[in-house]
Write a protein that holds these residues in place. Structure first.
Motif, PDB file in Angstrom:
ATOM      1  N   LEU A  85      28.220  42.545  17.368  1.00  0.00           N
ATOM      2  CA  LEU A  85      26.527  41.921  17.451  1.00  0.00           C
ATOM      3  C   LEU A  85      25.583  40.964  17.236  1.00  0.00           C
ATOM      4  CD1 LEU A  85      27.245  44.198  19.956  1.00  0.00           C
ATOM      5  CD2 LEU A  85      25.161  44.151  19.632  1.00  0.00           C
ATOM      6  N   GLU A  86      25.607  40.157  17.516  1.00  0.00           N
ATOM      7  CA  GLU A  86      24.895  39.046  16.601  1.00  0.00           C
ATOM      8  C   GLU A  86      23.291  38.993  17.689  1.00  0.00           C
ATOM      9  OE1 GLU A  86      26.046  35.450  16.391  1.00  0.00           O
ATOM     10  OE2 GLU A  86      24.314  34.225  16.313  1.00  0.00           O
ATOM     11  N   PHE A 135      20.302  39.667  22.519  1.00  0.00           N
ATOM     12  CA  PHE A 135      21.477  39.916  21.148  1.00  0.00           C
ATOM     13  C   PHE A 135      22.361  38.945  21.725  1.00  0.00           C
ATOM     14  CE2 PHE A 135      19.520  43.962  21.384  1.00  0.00           C
ATOM     15  CZ  PHE A 135      19.245  44.074  19.799  1.00  0.00           C
ATOM     16  N   TRP A 136      23.500  39.089  21.607  1.00  0.00           N
ATOM     17  CA  TRP A 136      24.871  38.336  21.980  1.00  0.00           C
ATOM     18  C   TRP A 136      26.550  38.929  21.204  1.00  0.00           C
ATOM     19  CZ3 TRP A 136      20.832  35.698  19.351  1.00  0.00           C
ATOM     20  CH2 TRP A 136      20.576  34.627  20.481  1.00  0.00           C
ATOM     21  N   LYS A 137      26.946  39.108  22.717  1.00  0.00           N
ATOM     22  CA  LYS A 137      28.258  39.854  22.104  1.00  0.00           C
ATOM     23  C   LYS A 137      29.202  39.436  22.370  1.00  0.00           C
ATOM     24  CE  LYS A 137      26.855  44.127  24.288  1.00  0.00           C
ATOM     25  NZ  LYS A 137      26.007  44.551  25.809  1.00  0.00           N
TER      26      LYS A 137
END
Lengths: 155, 84
Positions: A53-54, A125-127
């Motif tokens: 997760l970013e 968020f980016w996953k």
């Protein structure tokens, strides 16, 4: 409404967070609700080995606070907390905690569901999912978009 | 003071940097700033940065219309978010 938003790599303890929220209520609220998201070991048909997760420090927190603000306008909450983890996560790890407190149970329960639904589409968020076939960034799913949309129509 | 450019997720993987520091004369509009980035990063990367699903944030606010970029600003290129 007392808002708490934390982004962290470390795990959280729902008991500790629940007690913190409850300690500040001073008898005003009559209901608390909580939701915990856990990393699944499958996405579609792929076995997930790890989820990365970013986030965008600062903007991510603001995006979550905006969701809490919308929930407060709708249900008038005494308190709302979101803890979201970032970094590498394994299946069965806790990923997100939502706690809400309000005067009555319907507001606490509905706002908790609303917040987690909106986090799925609004939170920055980016996953990235890592499986045996490699790593790939995930797109938001039509189910998530539908769940957010349904709140627009629901009184 | 340079402008900080940030790339996230798949864009960062593609470009190979998460942050770039870009010197540009103050008060550029977004279009001319993108042209400047294209000169530095190449036309393929510029196409990726301006793809329809990429959202741009200026100082951590989504850009929704024309905007001016000043010295010290932070410009972020964000692929579709996947939420919490």
């Amino acid at each position: 409404m007392l808002k708490r938003v934390r982004i962290q790599r470390d795990d959280f303890d729902i008991g500790v967070e629940w007690a913190d929220v409850r300690a500040d209520l001073a008898g005003r609220a009559g209901a608390m609700a909580a939701f915990v998201g856990v990393v699944r070991d499958h996405f579609d048909t792929d076995a997930v080995q790890r989820l990365d997760l970013e986030h965008y420090p600062g903007m991510t927190e603001k995006s979550i606070e905006a969701v809490l603000q919308r929930a407060d306008v709708r249900w008038t909450l005494d308190s709302a907390l979101v803890i979201h983890r970032v970094g590498p996560l394994n299946p069965a790890d806790q990923i997100v905690l939502v706690i809400t407190a309000a005067r009555h149970r319907q507001a606490a329960l509905e706002s908790c569901a609303y917040i987690i639904d909106l986090l799925k589409t609004e939170a920055v968020f980016w996953k990235r999912e890592v499986s045996a076939t490699g790593a790939r960034w995930i797109d938001s799913t039509p189910i998530d978009v539908d769940r957010t949309a349904k709140w627009k129509h629901k009184l | 003071m340079p402008i900080t450019v940030r790339f996230f997720a798949g864009l960062r993987d593609r470009i190979g940097h998460d942050t770039l520091s870009v010197d540009a004369p103050s008060a550029r509009d977004l279009g001319s700033f993108l042209t400047l980035l294209g000169e530095r990063l190449g036309s393929d990367t510029l196409a990726a940065l301006t793809a329809p699903d990429i959202r741009i944030a200026l100082n951590q606010e989504f850009v929704v219309g024309p905007c001016t970029i000043n010295d010290g600003d932070e410009v972020a290129f964000m692929p579709p978010i996947t939420g919490g």
